[in-house]
Design a protein around this motif. Structure first.
Motif, PDB file in Angstrom:
ATOM      1  N   LYS A 194       0.816  -1.220   0.000  1.00  0.00           N
ATOM      2  CA  LYS A 194       0.000   0.000   0.000  1.00  0.00           C
ATOM      3  C   LYS A 194       0.852   1.273   0.000  1.00  0.00           C
ATOM      4  O   LYS A 194       0.391   2.330  -0.422  1.00  0.00           O
ATOM      5  N   PHE A 195       2.078   1.154   0.500  1.00  0.00           N
ATOM      6  CA  PHE A 195       2.955   2.320   0.565  1.00  0.00           C
ATOM      7  C   PHE A 195       4.306   1.982  -0.030  1.00  0.00           C
ATOM      8  O   PHE A 195       4.740   0.826   0.000  1.00  0.00           O
ATOM      9  N   ILE A 196       4.971   3.013  -0.573  1.00  0.00           N
ATOM     10  CA  ILE A 196       6.365   2.865  -0.988  1.00  0.00           C
ATOM     11  C   ILE A 196       7.192   3.882  -0.207  1.00  0.00           C
ATOM     12  O   ILE A 196       6.696   4.929   0.222  1.00  0.00           O
ATOM     13  N   TYR A 197       8.464   3.541  -0.011  1.00  0.00           N
ATOM     14  CA  TYR A 197       9.391   4.364   0.765  1.00  0.00           C
ATOM     15  C   TYR A 197      10.626   4.595  -0.097  1.00  0.00           C
ATOM     16  O   TYR A 197      11.085   3.684  -0.794  1.00  0.00           O
ATOM     17  N   TYR A 198      11.192   5.798  -0.038  1.00  0.00           N
ATOM     18  CA  TYR A 198      12.276   6.134  -0.952  1.00  0.00           C
ATOM     19  C   TYR A 198      13.054   7.322  -0.419  1.00  0.00           C
ATOM     20  O   TYR A 198      12.631   8.019   0.523  1.00  0.00           O
ATOM     21  N   VAL A 199      14.235   7.563  -1.020  1.00  0.00           N
ATOM     22  CA  VAL A 199      15.053   8.718  -0.683  1.00  0.00           C
ATOM     23  C   VAL A 199      14.526   9.916  -1.459  1.00  0.00           C
ATOM     24  O   VAL A 199      14.363   9.855  -2.681  1.00  0.00           O
ATOM     25  N   HIS A 200      14.280  11.009  -0.756  1.00  0.00           N
ATOM     26  CA  HIS A 200      13.648  12.197  -1.349  1.00  0.00           C
ATOM     27  C   HIS A 200      14.475  13.427  -0.998  1.00  0.00           C
ATOM     28  O   HIS A 200      14.794  13.661   0.172  1.00  0.00           O
ATOM     29  N   GLN A 201      14.818  14.204  -2.019  1.00  0.00           N
ATOM     30  CA  GLN A 201      15.569  15.432  -1.777  1.00  0.00           C
ATOM     31  C   GLN A 201      14.618  16.606  -1.607  1.00  0.00           C
ATOM     32  O   GLN A 201      13.683  16.792  -2.396  1.00  0.00           O
ATOM     33  N   ARG A 202      14.881  17.407  -0.568  1.00  0.00           N
ATOM     34  CA  ARG A 202      14.083  18.601  -0.322  1.00  0.00           C
ATOM     35  C   ARG A 202      14.977  19.659   0.317  1.00  0.00           C
ATOM     36  O   ARG A 202      15.623  19.401   1.326  1.00  0.00           O
ATOM     37  N   GLU A 203      15.030  20.830  -0.301  1.00  0.00           N
ATOM     38  CA  GLU A 203      15.819  21.959   0.201  1.00  0.00           C
ATOM     39  C   GLU A 203      17.266  21.569   0.474  1.00  0.00           C
ATOM     40  O   GLU A 203      17.853  21.924   1.500  1.00  0.00           O
ATOM     41  N   ARG A 247      14.115  13.777   9.369  1.00  0.00           N
ATOM     42  CA  ARG A 247      14.471  15.193   9.413  1.00  0.00           C
ATOM     43  C   ARG A 247      15.974  15.438   9.332  1.00  0.00           C
ATOM     44  O   ARG A 247      16.398  16.587   9.312  1.00  0.00           O
ATOM     45  N   SER A 248      16.783  14.392   9.322  1.00  0.00           N
ATOM     46  CA  SER A 248      18.216  14.595   9.156  1.00  0.00           C
ATOM     47  C   SER A 248      18.533  14.890   7.694  1.00  0.00           C
ATOM     48  O   SER A 248      17.670  14.804   6.829  1.00  0.00           O
ATOM     49  N   LYS A 249      19.793  15.244   7.398  1.00  0.00           N
ATOM     50  CA  LYS A 249      20.110  15.808   6.090  1.00  0.00           C
ATOM     51  C   LYS A 249      20.716  14.831   5.094  1.00  0.00           C
ATOM     52  O   LYS A 249      20.853  15.161   3.911  1.00  0.00           O
ATOM     53  N   MET A 250      21.101  13.662   5.526  1.00  0.00           N
ATOM     54  CA  MET A 250      21.784  12.731   4.633  1.00  0.00           C
ATOM     55  C   MET A 250      21.268  11.316   4.888  1.00  0.00           C
ATOM     56  O   MET A 250      21.968  10.456   5.396  1.00  0.00           O
ATOM     57  N   ASP A 251      20.015  11.060   4.528  1.00  0.00           N
ATOM     58  CA  ASP A 251      19.372   9.768   4.774  1.00  0.00           C
ATOM     59  C   ASP A 251      19.327   8.967   3.488  1.00  0.00           C
ATOM     60  O   ASP A 251      19.024   9.517   2.417  1.00  0.00           O
ATOM     61  N   GLU A 252      19.580   7.672   3.568  1.00  0.00           N
ATOM     62  CA  GLU A 252      19.593   6.832   2.374  1.00  0.00           C
ATOM     63  C   GLU A 252      19.344   5.376   2.747  1.00  0.00           C
ATOM     64  O   GLU A 252      19.265   5.011   3.919  1.00  0.00           O
ATOM     65  N   SER A 253      19.188   4.538   1.742  1.00  0.00           N
ATOM     66  CA  SER A 253      19.084   3.078   1.877  1.00  0.00           C
ATOM     67  C   SER A 253      17.957   2.629   2.803  1.00  0.00           C
ATOM     68  O   SER A 253      18.188   1.906   3.777  1.00  0.00           O
ATOM     69  N   PRO A 254      16.703   3.002   2.538  1.00  0.00           N
ATOM     70  CA  PRO A 254      15.608   2.560   3.408  1.00  0.00           C
ATOM     71  C   PRO A 254      15.299   1.076   3.251  1.00  0.00           C
ATOM     72  O   PRO A 254      15.430   0.510   2.168  1.00  0.00           O
ATOM     73  N   SER A 255      14.877   0.449   4.351  1.00  0.00           N
ATOM     74  CA  SER A 255      14.408  -0.933   4.357  1.00  0.00           C
ATOM     75  C   SER A 255      13.274  -1.032   5.364  1.00  0.00           C
ATOM     76  O   SER A 255      13.411  -0.576   6.495  1.00  0.00           O
ATOM     77  N   VAL A 256      12.149  -1.631   4.965  1.00  0.00           N
ATOM     78  CA  VAL A 256      10.943  -1.639   5.781  1.00  0.00           C
ATOM     79  C   VAL A 256      10.888  -2.922   6.611  1.00  0.00           C
ATOM     80  O   VAL A 256      11.211  -4.011   6.121  1.00  0.00           O
ATOM     81  N   SER A 257      10.458  -2.795   7.873  1.00  0.00           N
ATOM     82  CA  SER A 257      10.278  -3.979   8.700  1.00  0.00           C
ATOM     83  C   SER A 257       9.191  -4.869   8.104  1.00  0.00           C
ATOM     84  O   SER A 257       8.267  -4.384   7.441  1.00  0.00           O
ATOM     85  N   PRO A 258       9.267  -6.184   8.311  1.00  0.00           N
ATOM     86  CA  PRO A 258       8.306  -7.088   7.667  1.00  0.00           C
ATOM     87  C   PRO A 258       6.880  -6.961   8.183  1.00  0.00           C
ATOM     88  O   PRO A 258       5.969  -7.493   7.556  1.00  0.00           O
ATOM     89  N   ASN A 259       6.673  -6.256   9.300  1.00  0.00           N
ATOM     90  CA  ASN A 259       5.294  -6.000   9.740  1.00  0.00           C
ATOM     91  C   ASN A 259       4.809  -4.615   9.324  1.00  0.00           C
ATOM     92  O   ASN A 259       3.689  -4.210   9.664  1.00  0.00           O
ATOM     93  N   GLY A 260       5.665  -3.871   8.622  1.00  0.00           N
ATOM     94  CA  GLY A 260       5.282  -2.582   8.083  1.00  0.00           C
ATOM     95  C   GLY A 260       5.211  -1.453   9.076  1.00  0.00           C
ATOM     96  O   GLY A 260       4.762  -0.357   8.737  1.00  0.00           O
ATOM     97  N   GLN A 261       5.708  -1.643  10.300  1.00  0.00           N
ATOM     98  CA  GLN A 261       5.566  -0.629  11.335  1.00  0.00           C
ATOM     99  C   GLN A 261       6.795   0.262  11.496  1.00  0.00           C
ATOM    100  O   GLN A 261       6.690   1.367  12.026  1.00  0.00           O
ATOM    101  N   MET A 262       7.965  -0.216  11.062  1.00  0.00           N
ATOM    102  CA  MET A 262       9.204   0.536  11.242  1.00  0.00           C
ATOM    103  C   MET A 262       9.985   0.549   9.932  1.00  0.00           C
ATOM    104  O   MET A 262       9.790  -0.286   9.051  1.00  0.00           O
ATOM    105  N   LEU A 263      10.894   1.517   9.836  1.00  0.00           N
ATOM    106  CA  LEU A 263      11.724   1.666   8.652  1.00  0.00           C
ATOM    107  C   LEU A 263      13.143   1.943   9.108  1.00  0.00           C
ATOM    108  O   LEU A 263      13.377   2.851   9.918  1.00  0.00           O
ATOM    109  N   ILE A 264      14.113   1.165   8.629  1.00  0.00           N
ATOM    110  CA  ILE A 264      15.507   1.388   8.971  1.00  0.00           C
ATOM    111  C   ILE A 264      16.217   1.993   7.771  1.00  0.00           C
ATOM    112  O   ILE A 264      15.900   1.688   6.615  1.00  0.00           O
TER     113      ILE A 264
END
Length: 440
Positions: free
Chosen positions: A353-362, A382-399
């Motif tokens: 239902k959702f996708i997660y990705y690296v997004h540049q803003r300001e 809210r940090s400035k250099m975030d990358e490589s997202p991976s979603v927990s298998p229950n969909g509740q957390m993102l590393i």
């Protein structure tokens, strides 16, 4: 920082000229575990008391079952656990529970139990209570070896979490990640696996040069990744129990960004064997490959839909890196992201239902999520250099990987953005995380 896909600091492109020297391919003891630092809890966190379990017999000092459960529930961000020093009593069985005491302390749920050692085995009995309703919700006795106590504690956390939230817990899953340390003026990269709380870390692969893009098989028994053992990039699978490794893709040019299919029979790959970086599918049994994209642009970072209904990928075909979705092998890709000049490394949530990705803003790089149907976008970090997202298998957390104090660390945020914590290594950098599936 560059605004183009080819200049962005993403590993798969910049390290094609590196030559990796493989030095180990079996599990060895880790030199550094990850540390948990909870930085923010959810405002709506549920108050809960995990009473220190009564203990009979000598138990390992580092395997306090109730403490592990308390830490698990706290790091989820969905629970606010009561400090034992504030408890009015320390019951270990239901008959010792006085609901009035826990109501006075503002607790919604209560977990009690006891741990009994019998030879080389440990029996753990636990009970979960709804304080408001004055009802017993859950209870059982589980057993493990002395060395398996932490895993048993994670199992109890999963059961408690699901009983309260209705969502399967993911505390018994694992993390794969890459660590980087300097040793004798040389870089040492390690592919490591740990529990979700960073404990029980073990090294599965070492190299003097980068190891890239770990990805879990659907059964949780193997990892895929990129290595350069022959002087150019190749994709390997690695059976964790035996240490057996298989080289699956070593075509001329780029071999990168593997992603296992939901049925475990194939991999999505980024290959440039035909002159340009494109998405291919490889049948693992036959090694046959089929080209799935065909464009003069760079197509990379594929991710299967959790039900195998097409795949996401990153492409600069619109002039800059954006996220696309291709619903079948022969269908035309559909662009999904339009906000900002840079959107990359897409990952599906477990229900699609959702996708997660690296997004540049300001000028900063964050992790964002998007409703796959409506296209509504929410920035989670809210940090400035975030990358490589991976979603927990229950969909509740993102590393994901981020920068903190000049080093790369892992950070976890709830998928509603309400809670987060970090997992820095005790030494060096840690990056490129992958969350394992739930294996029953």
């Amino acid at each position: 920082m560059s605004e183009t896909l080819t200049d962005r600091k993403w590993w798969n492109g910049r390290r094609l000229l590196a030559v990796l020297l493989l030095t180990a391919c079996i599990a060895v003891p880790a030199q550094a575990e990850l540390l948990i630092r909870i930085t923010e809890g959810a405002e709506s966190a549920i108050p809960m008391a995990v009473v220190p379990f009564a203990e009979t017999g000598n138990l390992p000092a580092d395997a306090d079952v109730s403490q592990v459960v308390r830490d698990d529930l706290s790091m989820s961000g969905e629970f606010r656990t009561l400090e034992p020093s504030r408890m009015l009593s320390l019951p270990s069985r239901g008959e010792g529970v006085h609901y009035r005491d826990w109501n006075m302390l503002g607790q919604r749920y209560l977990l009690v139990g006891e741990t009994v050692r019998e030879g080389d085995r440990v029996n753990v009995r636990y009970e979960l209570f709804d304080v408001n309703r004055q009802q017993r919700m859950l209870g059982e006795t589980a057993s493990s070896s002395l060395t398996g106590l932490r895993q048993l504690a994670h199992y109890i956390s999963d059961k408690v979490y699901e009983a309260i939230t209705g969502v399967p817990g993911a505390f018994s899953t694992q993390l794969a990640y890459i660590t980087l340390q300097m040793k004798d003026d040389r870089r040492l990269y390690r592919l490591q696996i740990s529990d979700v709380d960073g404990k029980r870390a073990s090294v599965r692969l070492e190299s003097n040069e980068p190891i890239l893009s770990p990805t879990w098989s659907p059964d949780g028994k193997s990892l895929g990744y990129v290595s350069f053992e022959s002087g150019r990039p190749a994709i390997y699978t690695h059976e964790l129990k035996t240490g057996d490794r298989t080289r699956l893709a070593s075509f001329p040019g780029l071999n990168s960004a593997p992603d296992w299919s939901p049925d475990g029979r194939s991999l999505l790959l980024t290959l440039s064997k035909d002159g340009n970086a494109e998405i291919y599918r490889m049948d693992i049994a036959t090694r046959a490959v089929k080209r799935l994209t065909n464009h003069w642009s760079i197509d990379t970072e594929p991710e299967w839909h959790p039900e195998g209904k097409g795949f996401l990928f990153t492409s600069d075909r619109s002039g800059g890196p954006q996220v696309y979705y291709q619903p079948s092998d022969s269908a035309d890709p559909r662009r999904l992201t339009f906000s900002g000049r840079y959107n990359a490394r897409p990952r599906f949530g477990p229900d699609g239902k959702f996708i997660y990705y690296v997004h540049q803003r300001e000028g900063a790089f964050h992790i964002a999520k998007m409703n796959f149907e409506s296209g509504q976008e929410t920035v989670l970090t809210r940090s400035k250099m975030d990358e490589s997202p991976s979603v927990s298998p229950n969909g509740q957390m993102l590393i994901y990987s981020t920068q903190q104090g000049g080093e790369s660390v892992l950070a976890v945020v709830s998928t509603d953005g309400g809670a987060n914590y970090t997992l820095p290594a005790t030494e060096g950098d840690v990056r490129d995380p992958a969350w394992s599936p739930i294996v029953r």
